[in-house]
Enzyme design. Sequence first.
Site, PDB file in Angstrom:
ATOM      1  N   SER A 124      15.582  49.017  47.872  1.00 17.80           N
ATOM      2  CA  SER A 124      14.680  48.673  46.773  1.00 17.80           C
ATOM      3  C   SER A 124      14.197  49.930  46.073  1.00 17.80           C
ATOM      4  O   SER A 124      14.034  50.981  46.710  1.00 17.80           O
ATOM      5  CB  SER A 124      13.479  47.932  47.364  1.00 17.80           C
ATOM      6  OG  SER A 124      12.447  47.805  46.425  1.00 17.80           O
ATOM      7  N   TYR A 148       6.216  47.368  53.860  1.00 21.08           N
ATOM      8  CA  TYR A 148       7.496  46.793  53.415  1.00 21.08           C
ATOM      9  C   TYR A 148       8.423  47.906  52.902  1.00 21.08           C
ATOM     10  O   TYR A 148       9.590  48.001  53.304  1.00 21.08           O
ATOM     11  CB  TYR A 148       7.269  45.743  52.312  1.00 21.08           C
ATOM     12  CG  TYR A 148       8.543  45.424  51.563  1.00 21.08           C
ATOM     13  CD1 TYR A 148       9.548  44.670  52.172  1.00 21.08           C
ATOM     14  CD2 TYR A 148       8.767  45.908  50.275  1.00 21.08           C
ATOM     15  CE1 TYR A 148      10.744  44.409  51.494  1.00 21.08           C
ATOM     16  CE2 TYR A 148       9.942  45.644  49.605  1.00 21.08           C
ATOM     17  CZ  TYR A 148      10.940  44.896  50.216  1.00 21.08           C
ATOM     18  OH  TYR A 148      12.111  44.652  49.557  1.00 21.08           O
ATOM     19  N   LYS A 152      12.264  49.692  54.284  1.00 18.12           N
ATOM     20  CA  LYS A 152      13.489  50.003  53.533  1.00 18.12           C
ATOM     21  C   LYS A 152      13.874  51.474  53.743  1.00 18.12           C
ATOM     22  O   LYS A 152      15.047  51.805  53.961  1.00 18.12           O
ATOM     23  CB  LYS A 152      13.297  49.712  52.039  1.00 18.12           C
ATOM     24  CG  LYS A 152      13.123  48.237  51.714  1.00 18.12           C
ATOM     25  CD  LYS A 152      14.357  47.416  52.059  1.00 18.12           C
ATOM     26  CE  LYS A 152      14.210  45.956  51.756  1.00 18.12           C
ATOM     27  NZ  LYS A 152      15.265  45.116  52.338  1.00 18.12           N
TER      28      LYS A 152
HETATM   29  P1  NAD Z   1      14.633  35.986  49.988  1.00 24.42           P
HETATM   30  O1  NAD Z   1      13.431  35.875  50.828  1.00 24.42           O
HETATM   31  O2  NAD Z   1      14.883  34.935  48.984  1.00 24.42           O
HETATM   32  O3  NAD Z   1      15.938  36.106  50.922  1.00 24.42           O
HETATM   33  C1  NAD Z   1      15.896  36.705  52.184  1.00 24.42           C
HETATM   34  C2  NAD Z   1      16.568  35.762  53.171  1.00 24.42           C
HETATM   35  O4  NAD Z   1      16.566  36.348  54.453  1.00 24.42           O
HETATM   36  C3  NAD Z   1      15.884  34.398  53.288  1.00 24.42           C
HETATM   37  O5  NAD Z   1      16.829  33.385  53.113  1.00 24.42           O
HETATM   38  C4  NAD Z   1      15.297  34.392  54.696  1.00 24.42           C
HETATM   39  O6  NAD Z   1      15.270  33.090  55.246  1.00 24.42           O
HETATM   40  C5  NAD Z   1      16.248  35.328  55.406  1.00 24.42           C
HETATM   41  N1  NAD Z   1      15.691  36.008  56.577  1.00 24.42           N
HETATM   42  C6  NAD Z   1      14.536  36.718  56.667  1.00 24.42           C
HETATM   43  N2  NAD Z   1      14.386  37.204  57.914  1.00 24.42           N
HETATM   44  C7  NAD Z   1      15.464  36.800  58.623  1.00 24.42           C
HETATM   45  C8  NAD Z   1      15.875  36.978  59.966  1.00 24.42           C
HETATM   46  N3  NAD Z   1      15.124  37.647  60.833  1.00 24.42           N
HETATM   47  N4  NAD Z   1      17.044  36.445  60.361  1.00 24.42           N
HETATM   48  C9  NAD Z   1      17.804  35.743  59.491  1.00 24.42           C
HETATM   49  N5  NAD Z   1      17.464  35.517  58.227  1.00 24.42           N
HETATM   50  C10 NAD Z   1      16.300  36.051  57.788  1.00 24.42           C
HETATM   51  O7  NAD Z   1      14.602  37.426  49.306  1.00 24.42           O
HETATM   52  P2  NAD Z   1      15.509  38.037  48.145  1.00 24.42           P
HETATM   53  O8  NAD Z   1      14.638  38.235  46.964  1.00 24.42           O
HETATM   54  O9  NAD Z   1      16.765  37.297  48.020  1.00 24.42           O
HETATM   55  O10 NAD Z   1      15.778  39.475  48.764  1.00 24.42           O
HETATM   56  C11 NAD Z   1      16.959  39.789  49.476  1.00 24.42           C
HETATM   57  C12 NAD Z   1      16.873  41.224  49.948  1.00 24.42           C
HETATM   58  O11 NAD Z   1      16.698  42.085  48.825  1.00 24.42           O
HETATM   59  C13 NAD Z   1      15.690  41.502  50.867  1.00 24.42           C
HETATM   60  O12 NAD Z   1      16.112  42.409  51.872  1.00 24.42           O
HETATM   61  C14 NAD Z   1      14.675  42.153  49.962  1.00 24.42           C
HETATM   62  O13 NAD Z   1      13.812  43.020  50.660  1.00 24.42           O
HETATM   63  C15 NAD Z   1      15.577  42.916  49.012  1.00 24.42           C
HETATM   64  N6  NAD Z   1      14.964  43.194  47.705  1.00 24.42           N
HETATM   65  C16 NAD Z   1      14.438  42.145  46.984  1.00 24.42           C
HETATM   66  C17 NAD Z   1      13.844  42.404  45.750  1.00 24.42           C
HETATM   67  C18 NAD Z   1      13.203  41.293  44.951  1.00 24.42           C
HETATM   68  O14 NAD Z   1      12.378  41.592  44.080  1.00 24.42           O
HETATM   69  N7  NAD Z   1      13.563  40.034  45.156  1.00 24.42           N
HETATM   70  C19 NAD Z   1      13.803  43.716  45.257  1.00 24.42           C
HETATM   71  C20 NAD Z   1      14.363  44.732  46.017  1.00 24.42           C
HETATM   72  C21 NAD Z   1      14.953  44.455  47.248  1.00 24.42           C
HETATM   73  C1  WQD Z   2       5.674  43.629  37.936  1.00 23.76           C
HETATM   74  C2  WQD Z   2       4.555  44.007  36.983  1.00 23.76           C
HETATM   75  C3  WQD Z   2       2.387  44.079  38.015  1.00 23.76           C
HETATM   76  C4  WQD Z   2       2.137  39.804  38.908  1.00 23.76           C
HETATM   77  C5  WQD Z   2       7.477  44.175  43.687  1.00 23.76           C
HETATM   78  C6  WQD Z   2       7.560  44.902  44.994  1.00 23.76           C
HETATM   79  C7  WQD Z   2       8.851  45.655  45.094  1.00 23.76           C
HETATM   80  C8  WQD Z   2      10.067  44.772  44.781  1.00 23.76           C
HETATM   81  C9  WQD Z   2       9.867  43.881  43.603  1.00 23.76           C
HETATM   82  C10 WQD Z   2      11.202  44.156  46.771  1.00 23.76           C
HETATM   83  C11 WQD Z   2       3.547  44.985  37.582  1.00 23.76           C
HETATM   84  C12 WQD Z   2       2.447  42.990  36.978  1.00 23.76           C
HETATM   85  C13 WQD Z   2       2.551  41.051  38.486  1.00 23.76           C
HETATM   86  C14 WQD Z   2       1.054  39.176  38.227  1.00 23.76           C
HETATM   87  C15 WQD Z   2       0.910  41.073  36.761  1.00 23.76           C
HETATM   88  N1  WQD Z   2      10.383  43.883  45.858  1.00 23.76           N
HETATM   89  N2  WQD Z   2       1.945  41.675  37.428  1.00 23.76           N
HETATM   90  N3  WQD Z   2       0.497  39.835  37.176  1.00 23.76           N
HETATM   91  O1  WQD Z   2       5.261  45.245  41.714  1.00 23.76           O
HETATM   92  O2  WQD Z   2       7.260  46.083  40.416  1.00 23.76           O
HETATM   93  O3  WQD Z   2       7.595  45.116  42.634  1.00 23.76           O
HETATM   94  O4  WQD Z   2       8.591  43.265  43.616  1.00 23.76           O
HETATM   95  O5  WQD Z   2      11.681  45.221  47.071  1.00 23.76           O
HETATM   96  O6  WQD Z   2       8.892  46.170  46.372  1.00 23.76           O
HETATM   97  O7  WQD Z   2       6.480  45.815  45.077  1.00 23.76           O
HETATM   98  O8  WQD Z   2       6.973  43.615  40.777  1.00 23.76           O
HETATM   99  O9  WQD Z   2       6.835  41.417  39.716  1.00 23.76           O
HETATM  100  O10 WQD Z   2       5.065  42.081  41.407  1.00 23.76           O
HETATM  101  O11 WQD Z   2       5.102  43.184  39.168  1.00 23.76           O
HETATM  102  O12 WQD Z   2       0.359  41.622  35.803  1.00 23.76           O
HETATM  103  O13 WQD Z   2       0.630  38.064  38.574  1.00 23.76           O
HETATM  104  O14 WQD Z   2       3.804  42.815  36.662  1.00 23.76           O
HETATM  105  O15 WQD Z   2       1.141  44.717  37.990  1.00 23.76           O
HETATM  106  O16 WQD Z   2       3.118  45.834  36.546  1.00 23.76           O
HETATM  107  P1  WQD Z   2       6.669  45.105  41.367  1.00 23.76           P
HETATM  108  P2  WQD Z   2       6.004  42.477  40.324  1.00 23.76           P
END
Ligand code: NAD
Ligand code: WQD
Length: 339
Positions: A124, A148, A152
Amino acid sequence: MKILVTGGAGYIGSHTLVELLRAGHQVVVFDNLSNSSVVALERVAKISVGGITFFKGDLCSPADLHQVFSQHAIDAVIHFAGLKAVGESVEKPLLYYLNNVAGTANLCQTMVEAGVRMLVFSSSATVYGDPRSLPLREDAPTGATNPYGRTKLFIEEMLRDLAGSDAAWRIAILRYFNPIGAHPSGLIGENPRGIPNNLFPFITQVAIGQRPSLSVFGNDYPTVDGTGVRDYIHVVDLARGHVCALERLATYAGVLTINLGTGQGYSVLQMIQAFRHVSGRDIPYQIVARRAGDIASCYADPSLARQELGWQAEYGLEEMCRDGWNWQRHNPKGYVESN
Ligand code: NAD
Ligand code: WQD
């Protein structure tokens, strides 16, 4: 190839299944469904050719992992499974370290035992912490600001140590910026449980009338209009990036760390404006205090992804809003399980 997709029932995982099947791969999903629904897999099957094998299992159970690797001849793993709520990670850090870090160690140990050495990992942009300069290149300093994010960072380091111990490893660490939107079919999308933590699903829930208004967290940041700027990326573009990474690993030994973003930042108010334009819905909002831990701006330099993977984002903000709204309108309650 036969790909084990951990977390494949989740938001990004389910979209990646579609792209993997489209590219002709076979998929085995490993998920404990702690934050997802099997309905997502049924929907993926509807828009894809080729079957999905589902194994309900937990990363924290070495027995589950052994079983899935012994039942299937896996060539590579795409590892999405993990917990991702920043606030929850502050309250329950051990849950995050056990599930994400220890879970990934279990996965890698099982891969070693099964002789599988190809891995794509979901990292991330959060690993960059509060950026010193923008756009962010992969060699920018790292330093996460919450448990969190540290999971990563620790996993990234663990994977580099692993590759250092055995030259057979081929690992792509993909640092996602802010994934939003949904598959254009409207059949799969983001399905947050409870109150969304992230901006985009909150906006779509306000648009559909499930929440009265959006709180904008601060308008005094040094940005174009004072609200936070992020690099939003269409989840289908992100999903395609995984297929490109797998293809690249066929000829790359070692660890490749790559940003997946568009390179373009948008503020919260710009996002609200774009969403209003696309949906025709009003998005009532009020400005409130900054959210603890938030940064002003974050966007990628995506040039390494272009060079190494031949990948770049194709969708713009309008398509992200269009597809995210299409998903929300057609699935106002997300995935509904019939039983
Ligand atoms: P999500 O929660 O929709 O998907 C994650 C999946 O992992 C879920 O289906 C959950 O049931 C499964 N899971 C969690 N713990 C588990 C375990 N111990 N064993 C088996 N399954 C398990 O999340 P997502 O948004 O699809 O994110 C996928 C990956 O990408 C995550 O690692 C997340 O940290 C990373 N990521 C997400 C974002 C975002 O904003 N969505 C941004 C950056 C990185
Ligand atoms: C985006 C912008 C908020 C909600 C988070 C995690 C990051 C990654 C993605 C996994 C910011 C603003 C948000 C609201 C708002 N996940 N905001 N009102 O914070 O960039 O990242 O999700 O890896 O680790 O920290 O994303 O969508 O929460 O926020 O004003 O109700 O929207 O302040 O500027 P962020 P976000």
